[in-house]
Motif scaffolding. Sequence first.
Motif, PDB file in Angstrom:
ATOM      1  N   LYS A 193       8.787   3.812   4.905  1.00  0.00           N
ATOM      2  CA  LYS A 193       7.800   2.894   4.402  1.00  0.00           C
ATOM      3  C   LYS A 193       7.395   1.951   5.415  1.00  0.00           C
ATOM      4  O   LYS A 193       8.054   1.808   6.441  1.00  0.00           O
ATOM      5  N   GLN A 200       9.071  -9.205   9.461  1.00  0.00           N
ATOM      6  CA  GLN A 200       8.775  -9.751   8.236  1.00  0.00           C
ATOM      7  C   GLN A 200       9.246  -8.899   7.134  1.00  0.00           C
ATOM      8  O   GLN A 200       8.620  -7.865   6.986  1.00  0.00           O
ATOM      9  N   LYS A 201       9.916  -9.615   6.137  1.00  0.00           N
ATOM     10  CA  LYS A 201      10.281  -8.779   5.016  1.00  0.00           C
ATOM     11  C   LYS A 201       9.110  -8.538   4.106  1.00  0.00           C
ATOM     12  O   LYS A 201       8.703  -9.843   3.712  1.00  0.00           O
ATOM     13  N   ILE A 202       8.862  -7.421   3.956  1.00  0.00           N
ATOM     14  CA  ILE A 202       7.537  -7.337   2.929  1.00  0.00           C
ATOM     15  C   ILE A 202       8.051  -6.709   1.544  1.00  0.00           C
ATOM     16  O   ILE A 202       8.910  -5.710   1.756  1.00  0.00           O
ATOM     17  N   LYS A 203       7.271  -7.143   0.527  1.00  0.00           N
ATOM     18  CA  LYS A 203       7.773  -6.345  -0.832  1.00  0.00           C
ATOM     19  C   LYS A 203       6.625  -5.593  -0.919  1.00  0.00           C
ATOM     20  O   LYS A 203       5.420  -5.755  -1.354  1.00  0.00           O
ATOM     21  N   PHE A 204       6.972  -4.220  -0.881  1.00  0.00           N
ATOM     22  CA  PHE A 204       6.123  -2.975  -0.969  1.00  0.00           C
ATOM     23  C   PHE A 204       5.775  -2.891  -2.503  1.00  0.00           C
ATOM     24  O   PHE A 204       6.733  -3.168  -3.431  1.00  0.00           O
ATOM     25  N   PRO A 205       4.716  -2.595  -2.648  1.00  0.00           N
ATOM     26  CA  PRO A 205       4.203  -2.390  -4.260  1.00  0.00           C
ATOM     27  C   PRO A 205       5.005  -1.303  -4.661  1.00  0.00           C
ATOM     28  O   PRO A 205       5.308  -0.219  -4.393  1.00  0.00           O
ATOM     29  N   GLU A 206       5.240  -1.526  -6.122  1.00  0.00           N
ATOM     30  CA  GLU A 206       5.860  -0.528  -6.888  1.00  0.00           C
ATOM     31  C   GLU A 206       4.875   0.642  -7.634  1.00  0.00           C
ATOM     32  O   GLU A 206       5.418   1.644  -8.069  1.00  0.00           O
ATOM     33  N   GLU A 213       5.923  -4.087   9.303  1.00  0.00           N
ATOM     34  CA  GLU A 213       7.262  -3.834   8.890  1.00  0.00           C
ATOM     35  C   GLU A 213       7.256  -2.299   8.898  1.00  0.00           C
ATOM     36  O   GLU A 213       6.311  -1.613   8.330  1.00  0.00           O
ATOM     37  N   THR A 231      10.366   0.848   7.854  1.00  0.00           N
ATOM     38  CA  THR A 231      11.880   1.088   7.465  1.00  0.00           C
ATOM     39  C   THR A 231      11.891   2.657   7.066  1.00  0.00           C
ATOM     40  O   THR A 231      10.970   2.936   6.724  1.00  0.00           O
ATOM     41  N   ARG A 250       3.862   5.326   2.670  1.00  0.00           N
ATOM     42  CA  ARG A 250       5.258   5.795   2.370  1.00  0.00           C
ATOM     43  C   ARG A 250       5.226   7.207   2.246  1.00  0.00           C
ATOM     44  O   ARG A 250       4.191   7.883   2.158  1.00  0.00           O
ATOM     45  N   TYR A 272      -0.380  -0.065   3.060  1.00  0.00           N
ATOM     46  CA  TYR A 272       1.236   0.353   3.033  1.00  0.00           C
ATOM     47  C   TYR A 272       0.967   1.758   3.081  1.00  0.00           C
ATOM     48  O   TYR A 272       0.052   2.586   2.739  1.00  0.00           O
TER      49      TYR A 272
END
Length: 172
Positions: A109, A19-25, A121, A123, A92, A90
């Motif tokens: 990530k 699933q494409k996850i939007k990682f926090p910025e 996820e 990557t 990283r 998350y």
Amino acid sequence: MQGASCNVVVSSAGDLSMQKIKFPESGWGTQLLKMPLFTKAEMNNYIENSGKLLGSSHHSVPTSWRKAKTFLEDDYLTNVECTSDEKHFYFRCKCYHSFRKNDEPYNIKLALCIVSGSVVESTCSFVAGKTGYCNHSLALMLKMCKFSLFESKSTQDLVNEADQNPEEACTS
């Protein structure tokens, strides 16, 4: 935590469709207080669902395990950070190349389901890591297993061998 489920999609072939996850910025730090339990069972499930076969004559997984352990033991992983939201935890970090520590490190990530601890996820900026499965990602997962095993409170808790192999045994 009601309503905080994670959508992990398994194809009809049994492969994990990430699933494409939007990682926090923002909001990244070192605190592991909300980290779900992550063990070798979650790693094995992730590997099996990635299309790799464990315990078969296919030797890419044993080779991957060996390389991932080397990355972890030889301090190739750096800047391990984490954060969370209502559904995901998350991670990283950066991982240096096997034999070229002077080159730019790879960026890894990883997102876990905050309820189940399953990998949602993964990557890595390494070519093989774009599929979600590479030795660098496995090294981070091994580190995450150690965080769970040692009940770490921070990503900085296990920075040296003495943290993981105490000289005195606990007798309490």
